[in-house]
Design an enzyme around this catalytic site. Structure first.
Site, PDB file in Angstrom:
ATOM      1  CD  GLU A 193       1.409 -16.069 -14.595  1.00  0.00           C
ATOM      2  OE1 GLU A 193       1.602 -15.448 -15.699  1.00  0.00           O
ATOM      3  OE2 GLU A 193       0.299 -15.879 -13.771  1.00  0.00           O
ATOM      4  CB  SER A 466      12.633  24.958  36.172  1.00  0.00           C
ATOM      5  OG  SER A 466      12.057  26.124  36.883  1.00  0.00           O
TER       6      SER A 466
END
Length: 752
Positions: A193, A466
């Protein structure tokens, strides 16, 4: 003569006038230039202020990183070799017998040797560590430091990163410091780069000329003319429009950055800013997250092939996307590798090995951890309740949770396996907790974990049936001297007025048994004796008990509520049973362990303590009843599935079979399971036929620890008459031994 003189004078005059005009033009141009320079100076001052403020401060809004629980290793822990290897694979450790660097492990017959990565835990930084774990039939036998060959009592893996909390339109990134980036990666990046990065002043005219020449000779675009600093300027401060004004701004900003900050600061910013790809609607920025996005491992662990591919992608993440355009990506990677070889970053063997490797990128979905969506919902809800400043939230905080990824997978497998033969409309929710510390370790919020939206574990409030009964029996057992496990309850027909309607409760089998013991009524989940008992205690007492156990909202109860005609979420049910399972010690359930800033400083540490809500004696008696339910009662399928293990639990079925529930626990884990349909239609399943098999399969997957409980000081085994339920002498006939509060002056007369 006169005419010629006049002409001469006119020429002189015109020349003088022209000269004056030139001078005036030059002066005007100089003034204009001065104004332009002044404007440029002020503009540069403005840019300098804007750029420096952002660059020196918090440059980005960084998503919060959410981590699962760290797996802790210690001798005696019930962990299999397969489970440890499964966790290492989830952490993306590579199997390598050479163990040349962190992030690797090797396996032998009964050993796993791990080169653990360095990590900043909530209690501080730990360097990389090399250790070996030896297994026997019971789990971990011993742990040895590999280099010192010394036994150690404790080791741990770094926690798994499971999510980045990215808000809409926010970029996703994972910050890395320059020293965390391998030298060969930095050198190759600059080679590709910006070769003169450490020598130019932000802008390099020579780079433009060199890039033009390289591209022409190569016949394609190989290098760009912009410096790395210019790319950073564009990405951080400018748009992508292609105009001269944007290019001029880019150059100015690059010059200012280079003047104000050193090269290492600029390079580090570039490494964290650069765009590396798109994860659906979210932009992925920075090589740190890019490494995980493409390879599911930290940047420091990339091999030469992977590093070259990541660097090559930066030229054009869309164009060189290895998932969509593998041929382009492969050519680009090989070009970078060739440059590395030509510059002697790689020797010939390394180069030839690297170019032979395939593009081993992970599937895009592997980064998202969609199966943790329900758990992360709960994490987000708790995070919103914390008083953490917004600025800190956007600075890359680390959120450490109690998620146990192995337990989560076991819960998901259990749901999938047990529901595969049912209608797709049947939904499920599972909450797994380690109840002694009230840690939420797994959550299943839907039958299909990738489904987003409604989280049934947190938000589906359904009738619990229950499941409420242990609350009633606990209140009775807490009344010392009035009730015991042997107390006789009346199982005969009863008619009541409930919720402005006539109500005649029935047992599940539609039968009445006459007098039954409290233990029988609880273990067999008998409805009628439960209703009678609840009415004797009083509805306000039951409502208060729900709040003591951890319900954080008030409910107005009517008689039908004694059989579960109240609506709770699976998470609320888990909170109630956390206290029941934990010997009466209550703590608010939580997904969160701690939150730190990006540097590891604690922002939040869970500090709420266990508080006693019920005495250990009455809890022991209740747990005895729930254990009997799992042995001989409505949950006796557990005794068949785990014949040598003690478990406790309670089934629950709502009216018309709309909801199937089971809540149970072993020595460490409490699991709540709910099955039902979103439209509240009947599913035809009871708690024992629907939810219980999911619970059972979870423990077959996860492993089970038998319940061990010390008998409380004031509890002892006593004889009770099977006819009356009263205490009798030990030698009396028709007597049964049951745990009870130690009583003075126990009746010793045998009853006939």
């Amino acid at each position: 003569m006169s005419s010629k003189s006049n002409k001469t004078k006119a020429k002189v005059k015109n020349k003088t006038k022209f000269s004056f005009n030139i001078k005036r033009l030059i002066l005007t141009l100089l003034k204009l230039l001065a104004v332009l320079v002044l404007i440029l100076v002020f503009y540069c001052i403005y840019l300098d202020s804007k750029i420096s403020k952002k660059f020196a401060g918090q440059k980005w809004q960084v998503p919060a990183q959410i981590y699962a629980r760290s797996m802790e290793l210690l001798p005696g822990k019930a962990l299999t070799q397969q489970q440890l290897q499964q966790q290492l694979d989830a952490l993306q450790y590579q199997r390598n017998p050479e163990l040349s660097s962190p992030g690797q492990y090797s396996v032998s017959r009964n050993h796993i040797t791990i080169y653990r990565r360095p990590f900043t835990f909530t209690d501080g930084y730990e360097a990389a560590q090399l250790f070996s774990v030896e297994f026997n039939r019971g789990g971990i036998n011993r742990i040895m430091q590999r280099l010192q060959k010394q036994p150690i009592n404790f080791a741990r893996l770094e926690p798994q990163l499971i999510e980045h909390l990215v808000s809409p339109h926010q970029e996703d990134r994972e910050l890395v410091r320059l020293e965390q980036v391998p030298e060969i990666f930095k050198d190759t990046l600059l080679l590709v780069e910006d070769r003169d990065f450490y020598h130019h002043h932000g802008v390099s005219p020579f780079a433009v000329l060199r890039a033009l020449w390289v591209n022409v000779t190569a016949g394609r675009t190989v290098q760009g003319g912009s410096t790395l600093t210019q790319q950073l300027a564009k990405n951080m401060y400018l748009s992508n429009e292609r105009t001269l004004w944007r290019k001029a701004n880019e150059a100015l900003i690059a010059l200012i950055l280079d003047y104000r900050f050193n090269k290492d600061q600029i390079l580090e910013a570039y490494l964290n800013e650069v765009f590396v790809g798109q994860n659906y609607a979210t932009a992925i920025h920075g090589v740190g997250l890019g490494s995980r996005f493409y390879f599911a491992k930290p940047l420091a662990e990339l091999n030469h092939s992977e590093a070259a591919l990541l660097i090559g992608i930066l030229k054009g993440p869309s164009y060189f996307d290895p998932r969509r355009h593998p041929e382009r990506a492969l050519q680009r990677r090989d070009l970078v590798l060739r440059l590395m070889f030509e510059q002697h970053f790689l020797n010939r063997q390394q180069y030839e090995e690297a170019v032979q490797q395939p593009l081993a990128v992970i599937a895009r979905a592997q980064l998202s951890n969609a199966s943790y969506a329900s758990y992360i919902d709960a994490v987000k809800k708790e995070l919103r309740e914390l008083n953490i400043e917004q600025q800190l939230r956007q600075s890359g905080i680390k959120v450490f949770t109690n998620l146990d990824t192995l337990a989560q997978e076991s819960a998901e497998v259990a749901v999938r396996a047990e529901l595969q033969n049912y209608d797709l409309a049947l939904q499920a929710a599972v909450v797994v907790t380690e109840y002694q510390q009230a840690d939420i370790t797994a959550i299943v919020g839907s039958r299909t974990q990738v489904e987003s939206g409604f989280n049934r574990a947190l938000d589906a409030k359904r009738q619990i049936g229950s499941i409420i009964k242990p609350v009633i029996y606990l209140e009775a057992l807490a009344q010392r001297g009035r009730y015991s496990l042997a107390t006789k309850l009346d199982d005969t027909a009863i008619r009541l007025r409930s919720n402005n309607q006539d109500w005649q409760p029935q047992n599940f089998d539609k039968k009445f048994r006459g007098p039954v013991t409290l233990l029988e009524a609880l273990a067999n989940s008998l409805n009628v004796p439960t209703v009678r008992l609840g009415l004797q205690l009083g509805l306000p007492i039951i409502s208060e008990s729900l709040n003591k156990l951890g319900l954080r909202r008030d409910l107005t109860l009517h008689p039908a509520a004694l059989l579960g005609a109240i609506e709770l979420s699976p998470m609320e049910v888990s909170q109630l049973y956390q206290t029941l399972a934990n010997d009466g010690m209550h703590r608010k359930l939580s997904t969160l362990l701690a939150v730190t800033d990006n540097e590891g400083h604690i922002l939040y540490q869970r500090q709420d303590r266990l508080t006693r809500r019920y005495g250990e004696e009455e809890i022991y008696l209740l747990q005895y009843g729930l254990i009997q339910a799992a042995k001989t009662g409505t949950a006796q399928a557990l005794a068949r599935a785990f014949p040598h293990v003690t478990l406790a639990g309670k089934t629950g079925t709502s009216s018309d079979y709309r909801d199937s529930w089971f809540v149970g626990f072993d020595q460490t884990k409490l699991v709540t399971v709910w099955l039902g349909k979103d439209d509240n239609k009947a599913i035809g399943l009871t708690g024992s036929s629907g939810a219980l098999p999911v619970f059972s399969r979870f423990f077959r997957q996860q492993g089970v620890n038998s319940i061990l409980r010390a008998v409380p000081e004031h509890i002892s085994m006593q004889s009770f008459s099977v006819l009356t339920g009263y205490p009798v002498g030990e030698n009396c006939a028709n007597a049964v031994l049951l745990p009870a509060f130690t009583e003075e002056g126990v009746v010793t007369v045998c009853e006939h």
